[in-house]
Design a protein around this motif. Structure first.
Motif, PDB file in Angstrom:
ATOM      1  N   VAL A  45     -14.268 -28.222  26.286  1.00 14.24           N
ATOM      2  CA  VAL A  45     -14.931 -28.013  27.836  1.00 14.24           C
ATOM      3  C   VAL A  45     -16.032 -27.124  27.444  1.00 14.24           C
ATOM      4  CG1 VAL A  45     -13.747 -25.625  27.793  1.00 14.24           C
ATOM      5  CG2 VAL A  45     -14.179 -26.559  29.848  1.00 14.24           C
ATOM      6  N   TYR A  64      -7.602 -28.469  31.613  1.00 17.65           N
ATOM      7  CA  TYR A  64      -8.300 -27.395  31.774  1.00 17.65           C
ATOM      8  C   TYR A  64      -7.550 -26.000  31.671  1.00 17.65           C
ATOM      9  CZ  TYR A  64      -6.733 -26.897  36.635  1.00 17.65           C
ATOM     10  OH  TYR A  64      -5.908 -26.719  37.611  1.00 17.65           O
ATOM     11  N   HIS A  85     -14.526 -37.623  30.212  1.00 19.97           N
ATOM     12  CA  HIS A  85     -14.853 -37.051  31.699  1.00 19.97           C
ATOM     13  C   HIS A  85     -15.895 -37.826  32.165  1.00 19.97           C
ATOM     14  CE1 HIS A  85     -15.870 -33.116  33.998  1.00 19.97           C
ATOM     15  NE2 HIS A  85     -15.451 -34.155  34.893  1.00 19.97           N
ATOM     16  N   SER A  95     -18.755 -30.779  30.477  1.00 16.98           N
ATOM     17  CA  SER A  95     -17.466 -31.236  30.951  1.00 16.98           C
ATOM     18  C   SER A  95     -16.684 -30.090  31.316  1.00 16.98           C
ATOM     19  CB  SER A  95     -16.601 -31.976  29.507  1.00 16.98           C
ATOM     20  OG  SER A  95     -15.290 -32.258  29.961  1.00 16.98           O
ATOM     21  N   ARG A  96     -15.807 -30.362  32.445  1.00 16.51           N
ATOM     22  CA  ARG A  96     -14.893 -29.119  32.898  1.00 16.51           C
ATOM     23  C   ARG A  96     -13.619 -29.151  32.065  1.00 16.51           C
ATOM     24  NH1 ARG A  96     -15.801 -27.898  39.174  1.00 16.51           N
ATOM     25  NH2 ARG A  96     -18.101 -27.656  39.087  1.00 16.51           N
ATOM     26  N   TYR A  97     -13.276 -30.279  31.227  1.00 18.35           N
ATOM     27  CA  TYR A  97     -12.120 -30.488  30.565  1.00 18.35           C
ATOM     28  C   TYR A  97     -12.376 -30.363  29.097  1.00 18.35           C
ATOM     29  CZ  TYR A  97     -11.248 -32.172  35.398  1.00 18.35           C
ATOM     30  OH  TYR A  97     -10.945 -32.123  36.718  1.00 18.35           O
TER      31      TYR A  97
END
Length: 196
Positions: A45, A64, A85, A95-97
């Motif tokens: 992330v 997440y 992602h 990336s948020r993940y």
């Protein structure tokens, strides 16, 4: 790497059988082989994803961490899937993940730059990429709509019907997180279904 490349080429042929051997060789020449251990991170992330990963062997999850510190699983990706992602990959955003291996995993990776270069060389690969992106979009939309229109029990049954091969490869805690339910709720659902 040869076995992984063959798996990849066979997967591409199923989606785009009109691609020539030369086009497939061109694509394969840009792939980099990566082997990851169980629990190893493929994408962290907050990082820009440098390469999209085709999973030749293994299993990964995307998750997440919410504001309470809980890991929320948003996807499982197995052989034949891409670990990405994708919106962040194509826009070159963070990336948020996090993408983590749940098993030892072998991937064939393609950098963003190589992807763009291949598009310039072959319209067939632009079509292939579009079809893959459409599949990713359909899966994401189905997941969103499952939380809007389905009960927890329906989401569980959908998972069993659509991902039967994954059931014994993932932990119950990851499954609960993915389904958006507590472990005791999953236990009740499973007990209820076993008596039907």
């Amino acid at each position: 790497m040869e076995v992984a490349t063959e798996i990849f080429i066979e997967s591409v042929r199923k989606i785009c059988p009109q691609l020539s051997a030369d086009e497939l060789s061109l694509f394969a020449s840009k792939l980099k082989f990566q082997e990851l251990k169980k629990k190893e991170i493929f994408l962290q992330v907050g990082k820009v994803q440098n390469a999209i990963g085709f999973i030749a062997k293994g299993l990964v999850r995307s998750f997440y961490i919410d504001d309470k510190g809980n890991e929320i699983t948003v996807g499982f990706y197995k052989e034949g899937d891409y670990a990405t992602h994708y919106p962040a990959f194509i826009t070159r955003q963070q990336s948020r993940y996090t993408i983590q291996c749940l098993e030892p995993t072998q991937m064939l990776c393609l950098t963003y730059e190589d992807q763009q270069w291949i598009y310039q060389q072959s319209a067939g690969f632009e079509r292939y990429s579009r079809l893959i992106v459409e599949e990713i979009l359909k899966r994401q939309q189905a997941r969103i709509e499952s939380f809007i229109f389905e009960t927890a029990e329906q989401r569980y049954l959908d998972f069993i019907n659509n991902h039967a091969g994954l059931f014994n490869r993932i932990s119950l805690s990851h499954l609960c997180s993915f389904l958006g339910i507590e472990r005791q709720s999953l236990t009740r659902i499973r007990q209820k279904l076993s008596h039907q």
